[in-house]
Scaffold this active site. Structure first.
Site, mmCIF file in Angstrom:
data_model
loop_
_atom_site.group_PDB
_atom_site.id
_atom_site.type_symbol
_atom_site.label_atom_id
_atom_site.label_comp_id
_atom_site.label_asym_id
_atom_site.label_seq_id
_atom_site.Cartn_x
_atom_site.Cartn_y
_atom_site.Cartn_z
ATOM 1 N N ASP A 147 12.263 7.026 23.719
ATOM 2 C CA ASP A 147 12.156 8.271 24.468
ATOM 3 C C ASP A 147 11.442 9.281 23.571
ATOM 4 O OD1 ASP A 147 12.281 10.268 26.333
ATOM 5 O OD2 ASP A 147 14.428 10.093 26.712
HETATM 6 C C1 BGC Z 1 12.884 12.377 28.864
HETATM 7 C C2 BGC Z 1 12.166 11.169 29.453
HETATM 8 C C3 BGC Z 1 10.741 11.525 29.753
HETATM 9 C C4 BGC Z 1 10.075 11.982 28.471
HETATM 10 C C5 BGC Z 1 8.616 12.336 28.637
HETATM 11 C C6 BGC Z 1 12.114 12.971 27.710
HETATM 12 O O1 BGC Z 1 12.655 14.213 27.368
HETATM 13 O O2 BGC Z 1 14.168 12.014 28.460
HETATM 14 O O3 BGC Z 1 12.831 10.750 30.614
HETATM 15 O O4 BGC Z 1 10.072 10.449 30.327
HETATM 16 O O5 BGC Z 1 10.757 13.135 27.991
HETATM 17 O O6 BGC Z 1 8.469 13.526 29.320
#
Ligand code: BGC
Length: 765
Positions: free
Chosen positions: A709
Site C-alpha cells: 500500500d
Molecule cells: C490506500 C489504498 C490506495 C492508495 C493509493 C492508500 O492510502 O490505502 O487503498 O489504493 O492509497 O491511493
C-alpha cells in the site's frame, strides 16, 4: 494499435463508438444508477406505505436531501461532473407526474448547508439545522406524508464514532429533535438513510410512527435519482443486507475492544463475526433488528420445492421461486449450511451459496439452482484438536437451509453425513499469533490460546543461468517470444533490477504513480489509479469519471453479474485515460461498524466479499487492465493503520479474513494484490512471508504480483524477500542495494519480484 501505445504515449483517443468518450458516458452512468437502485434495502414498509404513487404528495426533511453523500472519501472518492441528490431525484419523479414534492423547504436546507460548506464543513459532515416553524406548518398544510433523510460520510485513515448522540453511528441530538418534530407533525413518515455502513436502527425499528425505512446507502453520482426510483416504485427493491443490523453498537462482539489500543487490535471474537456471532452465541439473536440477508420487496415471493443433493464433490441445491404478489421483482435465494459442532465448534449457519433471480413478473415461477464444494464446509484446526494445521470436515450431519435471509429459511430433507473426521487439506501453520490470550467459542465462552512463534524462512531461489542476449532485448521481444524472460532479466544490472521493485513518477492524468519504466529496455511506465467506486482522477486535471455506488451497496444487490458490469465499465474508463492498473476491488471484512473504510468493502461475510471481488476482477481484466485486490490482510481499522497490529487466530485469519481473498484468487486470478499497511500477528503485512508467499502463492496458486500500500512503514528489501514485489509509490533504492551488498537479499530474490512486475505489465494492453 501498437502494444502499450496507450500507457506509453497517452494518446487522446476516445474508445467509444463514433469517436465518443466512454469516460462518464451516459451508458456507464446508467449502470451506476441501476445498480444503486438494485442495492437499496427496504427495511420496513408498514401498510405498504411505499411505493409512493398516484401523485402522492410528500415533504422532505433533513439536510440529507441536499447534502447527499455519493460515496466515501480518500482514495475511494471519485471526481464527478455532478451528483444528483435526493431532492432532485424526487423532483424528477414529480415532473413525470408520479408524486408531488413540497418546494418550501429546499431553499432553507440549501442555504443552511451551503453556509456550512463555506465554513469548511465536508459533505455529509454538516450539522442538522432546526426546522423553522412556519415551514413545518406550510409542509403540514401541503401533505400528511414526510420523508426524513439522514446522511453519513466516512473516509480512510480515521474511524467512525459509536457513542450515543454522536451524529455518526447514532443520530445527533439535532437529528433526534428533527425526527421527533417530523414524526409528531405527520401521519406517514418514511426514512431514507444515505450511509456507507451500518448506523443505528433502533430509532426507527422500535418507532411505530415511522412506517417505512429505505437503507439507500451511498449510491454514487445518481444515488438521489436511484433513491427516488425505489421510493416511487419504478424499481422494486431487491437489495438484501450483507451485514447484520444489531440493536446497539455495543452488541457487536468486536465493539468492546475496537478502541482498546491504537497499537493493536485483538480479534477475541475469532470466527464469530457478524451473523456467525449473532445466530450462534446464546441470546445474541435477541440483539438483532435486521438479520443478515434481510430485505423487503414490493411483492411477495414463495420459495418452495427445495431440494439438495450430492453431485460428486459438490452439493447442488435447487428451489422454485414464485412471484405471488402484484408487481414484478427479483428475489435472492440464500443457501446456508450448518456443520456439526464437533470439537472445533462452528457457527450455527454459514452462507454456502446464493443466487439472484431474473426479474419475475407477477405470477411467474422459476427454478433456481446453485452449488458449492463439499470441502468449503471444512473448518481449519489451528490447535490440533483433530488434525493440526488442517481443514477438517468433522464427523456428523451437515444440514442445509434455503431461504431469503439467515432467519427466514427452510431446512432441506437432505443432509450430508460424514462418517469419520476427514482432513480435506493438510496445510502448515502460517502467521499464528504470539499475543492472543483468548478467543471466543461457539457457546460464548473463551478458550485460552497458546503463544506461537513466527516461521523463519529462506527463499533459496536458484541462480538465473540464462545468458543475456547478444543484442539488447526489449520487453516486447519477450512478449513476442523472441527471448525468454530469464534472458531478458540476465541483461539487467543490479541497479536496473532494483528499479523494478518500486514505483515510478506520474505521467498523464495519474496521481498514484506507475510501475515499470526502464525506457532503455522498452519497459513502459504503467500508471495506477484508484479506486473502488470508479476511476479517481484529481479534480485539477479536469477529467470527470463515473462514480458507481459504494462497494457495500453493490454487494447488497447479491448480483455478481452487475459487479462484473461495473468492473468492465470502470476498466474502460481506466484504459481510455491511458492508465493500466486499477487499485480495486477492496474486500476487507466488515468486522466492526466503525471501520472508516467499510463503505469500500463488501460484507461481514467472506463468501459475498470473495464472489463480488472475483466478479469485479473478471470484469476489469476482460479489458486487459490489471485489477489490484486489496488490502491483504486483516486491515479492519483505520486509526494508526500504518502501525497497528491485527492479532488474530490462524483459524479466523483463514476462515474469515483471508477467505474472501482466497475465493477471489481462485475465481479470478487478479494480476495484482495490494498488501495492507497494518501488522499481522507481529509482522508487517507487506513483509509477511507466511501470508504473501506461503499462503497466497504456494497454497492458493496466486500467479500475479503484489504491491505494497502507498507509503507504508515497511522496508523495501524485506518486502521483496517476503513476496511483496513492488513498493509504492516510491522505493528505497540505496537500501535495497546495500542489503544486496551485505547479503541480506540475493539477486535471485530480486529477480523473482522483477519478473512478476514485468509479467503483469505484459498482460496490459
Ligand atoms: C490506500 C489504498 C490506495 C492508495 C493509493 C492508500 O492510502 O490505502 O487503498 O489504493 O492509497 O491511493
Amino acid at each position: 494499435m501498437e502494444k502499450w501505445a496507450r500507457v506509453k504515449y497517452a494518446p487522446c483517443l476516445p474508445m467509444g463508438k463514433d469517436g465518443k468518450r466512454v469516460t462518464a458516458c451516459s451508458e456507464h452512468i446508467e449502470i451506476s444508477r441501476s445498480v444503486a437502485a438494485e442495492g437499496m434495502v427496504l427495511l420496513k414498509n408498514e401498510n405498504n406505505l411505499l411505493p409512493l404513487k398516484d401523485g402522492k404528495r410528500v415533504a422532505v426533511f433533513g439536510k440529507g436531501q441536499y447534502d447527499y453523500v455519493k460515496g466515501g472519501g480518500g482514495s475511494g472518492d471519485v471526481t464527478v461532473d455532478y451528483v444528483r441528490n435526493i431532492y432532485e431525484g424526487l423532483k424528477i419523479k414529480e415532473s413525470e407526474g408520479k408524486i408531488g414534492v413540497f418546494d418550501g423547504l429546499i431553499d432553507f436546507y440549501k442555504n443552511e448547508i451551503e453556509k456550512q460548506y463555506a465554513d469548511g464543513k465536508e459533505i455529509g459532515r454538516t450539522e442538522e439545522p432546526e426546522i423553522p416553524a412556519d415551514l413545518l406548518n406550510a409542509a403540514k398544510a401541503y401533505t400528511d406524508t414526510a420523508i426524513i433523510t439522514i446522511c453519513r460520510f466516512s473516509s480512510e485513515s480515521w474511524d467512525r464514532k459509536g457513542e450515543l448522540h454522536d451524529g455518526d453511528f447514532y443520530l445527533s441530538e439535532r437529528e433526534e429533535k428533527m425526527v421527533e418534530t417530523v414524526t409528531a407533525a405527520f401521519e406517514n413518515v418514511i426514512v431514507v438513510i444515505n450511509a456507507g455502513a451500518q448506523t443505528d436502527t433502533e430509532w426507527y425499528h422500535s418507532n411505530d410512527e415511522i412506517g417505512a425505512v429505505l437503507y439507500a446507502w451511498q449510491g454514487g453520482m445518481e444515488g438521489g435519482l436511484a433513491t427516488a426510483d425505489v421510493l416511487c416504485g419504478d424499481v422494486n427493491p431487491s437489495g438484501k443486507l450483507v451485514d447484520t443490523f444489531a440493536k446497539k453498537f455495543s452488541d457487536y462482539p468486536s465493539s468492546e475492544s475496537f478502541e482498546e489500543s491504537d497499537d493493536y487490535v485483538k480479534y477475541y471474537e475469532d470466527i464469530y463475526v457478524g451473523y456467525r456471532y449473532f445466530e450462534t452465541i446464546p441470546d445474541a439473536d435477541k440483539c438483532v433488528n435486521y438479520p443478515f440477508g434481510y430485505g423487503l420487496s414490493y411483492t411477495d415471493f414463495e420459495i418452495s420445492n427445495i431440494s439438495a443433493k450430492q453431485c460428486g464433490e459438490k452439493i447442488v441445491v435447487s428451489a422454485d421461486v414464485k412471484n405471488i404478489g402484484n408487481v414484478s421483482g427479483k428475489e435472492v435465494v440464500q443457501v446456508y449450511y450448518s456443520a456439526p459442532q464437533g470439537k472445533l465448534g462452528k457457527p450455527k449457519y454459514e452462507l454456502a451459496a446464493f443466487k439472484k433471480t431474473a426479474l419475475l413478473e407477477s405470477g411467474e415461477k422459476r427454478t433456481v439452482t446453485t452449488e458449492f464444494d463439499i470441502n468449503s464446509m471444512a473448518s481449519y484446526d489451528d490447535t490440533g484438536k483433530i488434525a493440526m494445521s488442517a481443514y477438517v470436515l468433522e464427523k456428523g450431519s451437515y444440514k442445509f437451509y434455503v431461504g431469503n435471509s439467515v432467519r427466514n429459511t427452510v431446512k432441506t430433507d437432505y443432509e450430508y453425513t460424514v462418517e469419520n473426521d476427514t482432513v480435506t487439506e493438510q496445510l502448515t501453520q502460517q502467521s499464528a499469533p504470539s499475543k492472543l490470550e483468548k478467543r471466543m467459542l461457539s457457546d460464548g465462552s473463551f478458550e485460552e490460546m497458546a503463544s506461537y512463534t513466527n516461521n523463519v524462512y529462506e527463499n533459496n531461489y536458484p541462480e538465473n543461468t540464462a545468458k543475456a542476449p547478444e543484442e539488447l532485448a526489449k520487453l516486447i521481444d519477450v512478449f513476442n517470444g523472441k527471448v525468454t524472460m530469464d534472458e531478458f532479466i540476465a541483461q539487467l544490472t543490479d541497479d536496473e533490477l532494483v528499479e523494478l521493485t518500486y514505483g515510478k513518477p506520474n505521467t498523464g492524468v495519474a496521481n498514484t504513480f506507475g510501475m515499470g519504466n526502464l525506457p532503455k529496455y522498452g519497459v513502459p511506465n504503467v500508471m495506477t489509479a484508484d479506486g473502488p467506486a470508479g476511476l479517481r482522477i484529481d479534480r485539477c486535471v479536469g477529467v470527470r469519471t463515473t462514480a458507481f455506488p459504494c462497494a457495500t451497496m453493490i454487494a447488497c444487490t447479491w448480483n455478481p453479474d452487475l459487479m462484473y458490469e461495473i468492473g468492465k465499465a470502470g476498466a474502460e474508463e481506466v484504459k481510455e485515460n491511458n492508465i493500466g492498473i486499477w487499485l480495486t476491488p477492496a474486500l476487507n471484512i466488515h468486522r466492526n461498524p466503525l471501520c472508516g473504510r467499510n463503505f469500500e468493502y463488501y460484507s461481514e461475510d467472506p463468501l459475498i466479499a470473495g464472489k463480488m471481488a472475483a466478479a469485479k476482477v473478471n470484469g476489469i481484466q476482460s479489458q486487459h487492465i490489471a485489477a489490484s485486490a486489496k488490502h491483504f490482510c486483516a486491515n479492519n481499522k483505520e486509526v494508526n493503520r500504518l502501525d497497528s497490529d491485527s492479532i488474530v487466530s490462524e483459524r479466523a485469519l483463514r476462515e474469515i479474513y483471508l477467505k474472501g481473498f482466497e475465493i477471489c484468487v481462485k475465481e479470478s486470478q487478479p494480476w495484482t494484490i495490494m498488501s495492507s499497511y497494518n501488522i499481522v500477528n507481529g509482522t508487517r503485512a507487506s513483509e509477511n512471508h507466511d501470508t504473501l508467499t506461503n499462503i497466497l502463492r504456494k497454497e492458493w496458486g496466486f500467479k500475479g504480483m503484489v504491491t505494497s500500500d502507498w507509503g507504508n512503514h515497511a522496508e523495501n528489501y524485506k518486502e521483496v524477500k517476503a513476496g511483496n514485489d513492488i513498493k509504492m509509490p516510491v522505493g528505497q533504492h540505496d537500501e535495497v542495494m546495500k542489503a544486496l551488498a551485505d547479503g541480506n537479499i540475493t539477486r535471485p530474490e530480486i529477480e523473482v519480484s522483477a519478473k512478476r512486475v514485468l509479467e503483469m505489465i505484459m498482460k496490459i494492453d
